[in-house]
Design a protein around this motif. Structure first.
Motif, PDB file in Angstrom:
ATOM      1  N   ILE A   1      59.635  40.305   3.167  1.00  0.00           N
ATOM      2  CA  ILE A   1      59.305  39.632   1.824  1.00  0.00           C
ATOM      3  C   ILE A   1      57.755  39.952   1.693  1.00  0.00           C
ATOM      4  O   ILE A   1      56.861  39.185   2.452  1.00  0.00           O
ATOM      5  CB  ILE A   1      59.724  38.335   1.529  1.00  0.00           C
TER       6      ILE A   1
ATOM      7  N   SER B   1      56.273  41.618  -5.029  1.00  0.00           N
ATOM      8  CA  SER B   1      56.161  41.353  -6.212  1.00  0.00           C
ATOM      9  C   SER B   1      55.242  42.133  -7.389  1.00  0.00           C
ATOM     10  O   SER B   1      55.632  42.338  -8.670  1.00  0.00           O
ATOM     11  CB  SER B   1      55.420  39.751  -6.414  1.00  0.00           C
TER      12      SER B   1
ATOM     13  N   THR C   1      54.889  29.569  -5.413  1.00  0.00           N
ATOM     14  CA  THR C   1      56.295  30.064  -5.462  1.00  0.00           C
ATOM     15  C   THR C   1      57.120  29.936  -4.028  1.00  0.00           C
ATOM     16  O   THR C   1      58.002  29.303  -3.963  1.00  0.00           O
ATOM     17  CB  THR C   1      56.159  31.748  -5.782  1.00  0.00           C
ATOM     18  N   ILE C   2      56.165  30.195  -3.106  1.00  0.00           N
ATOM     19  CA  ILE C   2      56.816  30.064  -1.618  1.00  0.00           C
ATOM     20  C   ILE C   2      57.058  28.461  -1.104  1.00  0.00           C
ATOM     21  O   ILE C   2      57.928  28.203  -0.522  1.00  0.00           O
ATOM     22  CB  ILE C   2      55.650  30.568  -0.501  1.00  0.00           C
TER      23      ILE C   2
ATOM     24  N   THR D   1      59.392  42.530  -7.736  1.00  0.00           N
ATOM     25  CA  THR D   1      60.170  41.707  -7.691  1.00  0.00           C
ATOM     26  C   THR D   1      59.788  40.652  -6.689  1.00  0.00           C
ATOM     27  O   THR D   1      59.294  40.632  -5.660  1.00  0.00           O
ATOM     28  CB  THR D   1      61.330  42.493  -6.585  1.00  0.00           C
TER      29      THR D   1
ATOM     30  N   THR E   1      56.083  38.256   4.961  1.00  0.00           N
ATOM     31  CA  THR E   1      54.799  38.876   5.014  1.00  0.00           C
ATOM     32  C   THR E   1      54.088  38.813   3.797  1.00  0.00           C
ATOM     33  O   THR E   1      53.421  39.910   2.943  1.00  0.00           O
ATOM     34  CB  THR E   1      54.966  40.601   5.526  1.00  0.00           C
ATOM     35  N   THR E   2      53.977  37.658   3.189  1.00  0.00           N
ATOM     36  CA  THR E   2      53.540  37.487   1.998  1.00  0.00           C
ATOM     37  C   THR E   2      52.040  37.211   1.993  1.00  0.00           C
ATOM     38  O   THR E   2      51.561  36.803   0.877  1.00  0.00           O
ATOM     39  CB  THR E   2      54.116  35.992   1.274  1.00  0.00           C
TER      40      THR E   2
ATOM     41  N   ILE F   1      44.338  43.523   9.548  1.00  0.00           N
ATOM     42  CA  ILE F   1      45.363  44.513   9.523  1.00  0.00           C
ATOM     43  C   ILE F   1      45.690  44.706  11.014  1.00  0.00           C
ATOM     44  O   ILE F   1      47.060  44.650  11.248  1.00  0.00           O
ATOM     45  CB  ILE F   1      44.860  45.476   8.882  1.00  0.00           C
TER      46      ILE F   1
ATOM     47  N   GLY G   1      52.551  44.229   1.587  1.00  0.00           N
ATOM     48  CA  GLY G   1      51.135  44.496   1.975  1.00  0.00           C
ATOM     49  C   GLY G   1      51.125  45.394   3.250  1.00  0.00           C
ATOM     50  O   GLY G   1      52.417  45.786   3.494  1.00  0.00           O
ATOM     51  N   PRO G   2      50.026  45.709   3.683  1.00  0.00           N
ATOM     52  CA  PRO G   2      49.873  46.782   4.632  1.00  0.00           C
ATOM     53  C   PRO G   2      51.055  46.213   5.909  1.00  0.00           C
ATOM     54  O   PRO G   2      51.780  47.294   6.617  1.00  0.00           O
ATOM     55  CB  PRO G   2      48.578  46.604   5.333  1.00  0.00           C
TER      56      PRO G   2
ATOM     57  N   LEU H   1      42.433  44.489  -3.884  1.00  0.00           N
ATOM     58  CA  LEU H   1      41.268  43.880  -3.975  1.00  0.00           C
ATOM     59  C   LEU H   1      40.178  44.697  -3.407  1.00  0.00           C
ATOM     60  O   LEU H   1      39.119  44.457  -4.040  1.00  0.00           O
ATOM     61  CB  LEU H   1      41.296  42.686  -3.289  1.00  0.00           C
TER      62      LEU H   1
ATOM     63  N   PHE I   1      38.186  35.469  -2.509  1.00  0.00           N
ATOM     64  CA  PHE I   1      39.260  35.151  -3.392  1.00  0.00           C
ATOM     65  C   PHE I   1      40.095  33.951  -2.940  1.00  0.00           C
ATOM     66  O   PHE I   1      40.164  33.367  -2.015  1.00  0.00           O
ATOM     67  CB  PHE I   1      40.205  36.593  -2.977  1.00  0.00           C
TER      68      PHE I   1
ATOM     69  N   ASP J   1      38.147  49.050  11.024  1.00  0.00           N
ATOM     70  CA  ASP J   1      38.608  48.330  12.248  1.00  0.00           C
ATOM     71  C   ASP J   1      39.987  48.425  12.456  1.00  0.00           C
ATOM     72  O   ASP J   1      40.790  47.531  12.999  1.00  0.00           O
ATOM     73  CB  ASP J   1      38.101  46.939  12.265  1.00  0.00           C
TER      74      ASP J   1
HETATM   75  C1  LIG Z   1      37.913  41.713   0.285  1.00  0.00           C
HETATM   76  C2  LIG Z   1      38.622  41.838   1.582  1.00  0.00           C
HETATM   77  C3  LIG Z   1      38.129  43.013   2.535  1.00  0.00           C
HETATM   78  C4  LIG Z   1      38.917  42.939   3.691  1.00  0.00           C
HETATM   79  N1  LIG Z   1      38.591  43.676   4.734  1.00  0.00           N
HETATM   80  C5  LIG Z   1      39.471  44.208   5.939  1.00  0.00           C
HETATM   81  C6  LIG Z   1      38.842  44.912   6.788  1.00  0.00           C
HETATM   82  O1  LIG Z   1      37.990  45.715   6.556  1.00  0.00           O
HETATM   83  N2  LIG Z   1      39.697  45.234   7.841  1.00  0.00           N
HETATM   84  C7  LIG Z   1      40.791  44.560   8.048  1.00  0.00           C
HETATM   85  O2  LIG Z   1      41.558  44.415   8.992  1.00  0.00           O
HETATM   86  N3  LIG Z   1      41.148  43.393   7.224  1.00  0.00           N
HETATM   87  C8  LIG Z   1      40.507  43.074   6.095  1.00  0.00           C
HETATM   88  N4  LIG Z   1      40.955  42.294   5.231  1.00  0.00           N
HETATM   89  C9  LIG Z   1      42.017  41.510   5.361  1.00  0.00           C
HETATM   90  C10 LIG Z   1      43.177  41.944   5.274  1.00  0.00           C
HETATM   91  O3  LIG Z   1      43.315  42.772   3.997  1.00  0.00           O
HETATM   92  C11 LIG Z   1      44.529  41.229   5.221  1.00  0.00           C
HETATM   93  O4  LIG Z   1      44.455  40.717   6.804  1.00  0.00           O
HETATM   94  C12 LIG Z   1      45.859  42.012   5.164  1.00  0.00           C
HETATM   95  O5  LIG Z   1      45.993  42.686   3.740  1.00  0.00           O
HETATM   96  C13 LIG Z   1      47.054  41.071   5.419  1.00  0.00           C
HETATM   97  O6  LIG Z   1      48.070  41.976   5.349  1.00  0.00           O
HETATM   98  P1  LIG Z   1      49.443  41.279   4.777  1.00  0.00           P
HETATM   99  O7  LIG Z   1      50.614  42.369   4.510  1.00  0.00           O
HETATM  100  O8  LIG Z   1      49.931  40.276   5.879  1.00  0.00           O
HETATM  101  O9  LIG Z   1      49.312  40.600   3.405  1.00  0.00           O
HETATM  102  P2  LIG Z   1      48.690  40.868   2.128  1.00  0.00           P
HETATM  103  O10 LIG Z   1      47.738  42.282   2.209  1.00  0.00           O
HETATM  104  O11 LIG Z   1      48.163  39.695   1.509  1.00  0.00           O
HETATM  105  O12 LIG Z   1      50.037  41.278   1.385  1.00  0.00           O
HETATM  106  C14 LIG Z   1      51.119  40.508   0.688  1.00  0.00           C
HETATM  107  C15 LIG Z   1      51.929  40.808  -0.335  1.00  0.00           C
HETATM  108  O13 LIG Z   1      52.787  39.797  -0.504  1.00  0.00           O
HETATM  109  C16 LIG Z   1      53.132  39.944  -1.719  1.00  0.00           C
HETATM  110  N5  LIG Z   1      54.181  38.679  -2.006  1.00  0.00           N
HETATM  111  C17 LIG Z   1      53.538  37.543  -2.147  1.00  0.00           C
HETATM  112  N6  LIG Z   1      54.337  36.627  -2.405  1.00  0.00           N
HETATM  113  C18 LIG Z   1      55.450  37.172  -2.583  1.00  0.00           C
HETATM  114  C19 LIG Z   1      56.822  36.781  -3.117  1.00  0.00           C
HETATM  115  N7  LIG Z   1      56.941  35.613  -3.261  1.00  0.00           N
HETATM  116  N8  LIG Z   1      57.787  37.667  -3.342  1.00  0.00           N
HETATM  117  C20 LIG Z   1      57.438  39.237  -2.990  1.00  0.00           C
HETATM  118  N9  LIG Z   1      56.067  39.578  -2.699  1.00  0.00           N
HETATM  119  C21 LIG Z   1      55.187  38.489  -2.571  1.00  0.00           C
HETATM  120  C22 LIG Z   1      51.855  39.959  -2.481  1.00  0.00           C
HETATM  121  O14 LIG Z   1      51.904  40.576  -3.756  1.00  0.00           O
HETATM  122  C23 LIG Z   1      51.163  41.268  -1.579  1.00  0.00           C
HETATM  123  O15 LIG Z   1      51.180  42.206  -2.151  1.00  0.00           O
HETATM  124  C24 LIG Z   1      40.015  41.934   3.877  1.00  0.00           C
HETATM  125  C25 LIG Z   1      40.394  41.187   3.117  1.00  0.00           C
HETATM  126  C26 LIG Z   1      39.790  40.848   1.761  1.00  0.00           C
HETATM  127  C27 LIG Z   1      40.300  40.004   0.716  1.00  0.00           C
END
Ligand SMILES: Cc1cc2nc3c(=O)[nH]c(=O)nc-3n(C[C@H](O)[C@H](O)[C@H](O)COP(=O)(O)OP(=O)(O)OC[C@H]3O[C@@H](n4cnc5c(N)ncnc54)[C@H](O)[C@@H]3O)c2cc1C
Length: 331
Positions: A11, A36, A254-255, A86, A116-117, A298, A14-15, A47, A248, A55
């Motif tokens: 779920i 979603s 929702t969760i 979704t 992974t939200t 990431i 993101g990356p 963003l 941000f 990194d």
């Molecule tokens: C401005 C900025 C700069 C950054 N720069 C760096 C960097 O240079 N290097 C680095 O390593 N990290 C950086 N980060 C942090 C990095 O972006 C996050 O650590 C990373 O995106 C986390 O990935 P994730 O997949 O866990 O979560 P996210 O990227 O937050 O993705 C979560 C996804 O889940 C989806 N979602 C949420 N709830 C639901 C639901 N109920 N149902 C379905 N989908 C849902 C969301 O829409 C989203 O697309 C930065 C963050 C920001 C804000």
């Protein structure tokens, strides 16, 4: 006819969710990735698609959008069910696994769930200056989706964190003049980013805050800046664009409404070394989890993904065994 349950439902696209889905298919599981938004890429795509990420191992500086494109290419190596637009509005335990409900009322069955939200849905922190919201899209920006749109412009960036500093340095190569406005003397960014800022031609307006924004007849913006400690000390700045970069805020209502509610640690789901929550069969990785020493990066989430996928496989198929490489070393 009821559909065979997925082995793993991930779920959040993101990356970290994208890489987890790829790794799960590398291990030959039946996996679904649910997002979603209308696109994959999470915070990176929404963003900071134009920011350079420095990194992530193997990428000596990669633009956010290019990085997500590479992850999509990797994900496409194997057939993975990807459901965009979704939102998972509920996760409930059923016999032999979990039932996910979407905002459309559809249901998805899975033996295990990897959350992974991230921090939930996100939006930029707003600037508290009269009239600023009416100027969004008319010179005021919260997002930079195409840096070329600032070519030869005079721009101001408000903010003092990593993202603001990186953006100022990056856009300064394209803009005619770049100002960065921050209410403290020093910037709260990575040392290398601050070094790059100091070495650049970006004009630092510190410790200053914006107290008024006016749109001039020629379409430019006039910013009134005041010294933070003595607001009577003011000066004005005429710019083409103001980019607000105050970080941000995220929404996790929702969760919080899901039937399945794993225990929390700080603002993330508490996990053990296998990335398992206290609900058997539910795992959490990336920004969605928390433990002592956790960093929301990431690279950290990428390391957690194989741990969670392998633990999920052990959960629904204890006899399968762990991942092996033909080239594994024997100690
Ligand atoms: C401005 C900025 C700069 C950054 N720069 C760096 C960097 O240079 N290097 C680095 O390593 N990290 C950086 N980060 C942090 C990095 O972006 C996050 O650590 C990373 O995106 C986390 O990935 P994730 O997949 O866990 O979560 P996210 O990227 O937050 O993705 C979560 C996804 O889940 C989806 N979602 C949420 N709830 C639901 C639901 N109920 N149902 C379905 N989908 C849902 C969301 O829409 C989203 O697309 C930065 C963050 C920001 C804000």
């Amino acid at each position: 006819m009821t559909q065979e349950p997925y082995d793993i439902a991930i779920i959040g696209g993101g990356p970290v969710g994208m890489f987890a889905a790829f790794y799960a298919s590398l291990r030959d599981t039946k996996v679904v990735l649910i997002e979603s938004l209308a696109m994959l890429g999470g915070q990176v795509m929404s963003l900071y698609p134009e920011k350079k990420i420095l990194d992530v191992a193997g990428f000596p500086g990669v633009k956010g959008a290019d990085f997500i494109a590479a992850l999509e290419q990797q994900l496409a190596m194997f057939p993975v069910d990807v459901k965009l637009n979704t939102t998972v509005t509920d996760v409930a335990q059923v016999t032999d696994g979990f039932q996910l409900t979407t905002q459309l009322g559809d249901t998805i069955q899975a033996k295990t769930v990897i959350i992974t939200t991230g921090k939930g849905a996100f939006e930029p922190r707003k600037m508290q200056v009269d009239g600023v919201e009416e100027l969004v899209g008319r010179g005021v920006h919260y997002f930079v989706t195409d840096k070329q749109s600032f070519k030869n412009h005079t721009i101001a960036i408000a903010g003092g964190g990593d993202s603001a500093v990186d953006m100022a340095v990056m856009l300064n190569d394209i803009a005619a003049t770049t100002h960065i406005i921050h209410r403290r003397e020093t910037f709260r960014a990575m040392e290398q980013s601050v070094n790059a800022l100091q070495a650049s031609a970006v004009i630092q307006e510190t410790p200053q805050k914006i107290v008024a924004i006016d749109r001039l007849e020629n379409g430019r913006l006039q910013l009134t800046l005041a010294h933070v400690k003595d607001t009577t000390q003011q000066h004005v700045l005429d710019v083409d664009d103001l980019i607000i970069n105050y970080g941000f805020i995220s929404e996790s209502k929702t969760i919080q409404g899901w039937t399945v509610q794993p225990a929390l640690a700080n603002h993330g789901f508490a996990v053990n070394q296998e990335m398992a929550t206290d609900i058997p069969g539910v795992f959490a990785i990336g920004d969605a989890n928390h433990y002592v020493g956790k960093t929301d990066l990431i690279a950290v989430g990428f390391g957690e993904a194989p741990s969670a996928v392998n633990a999920a496989i052990r959960y629904f198929d204890p006899h399968r065994g762990g991942p092996v490489h033909s080239s594994s070393l024997v100690f």
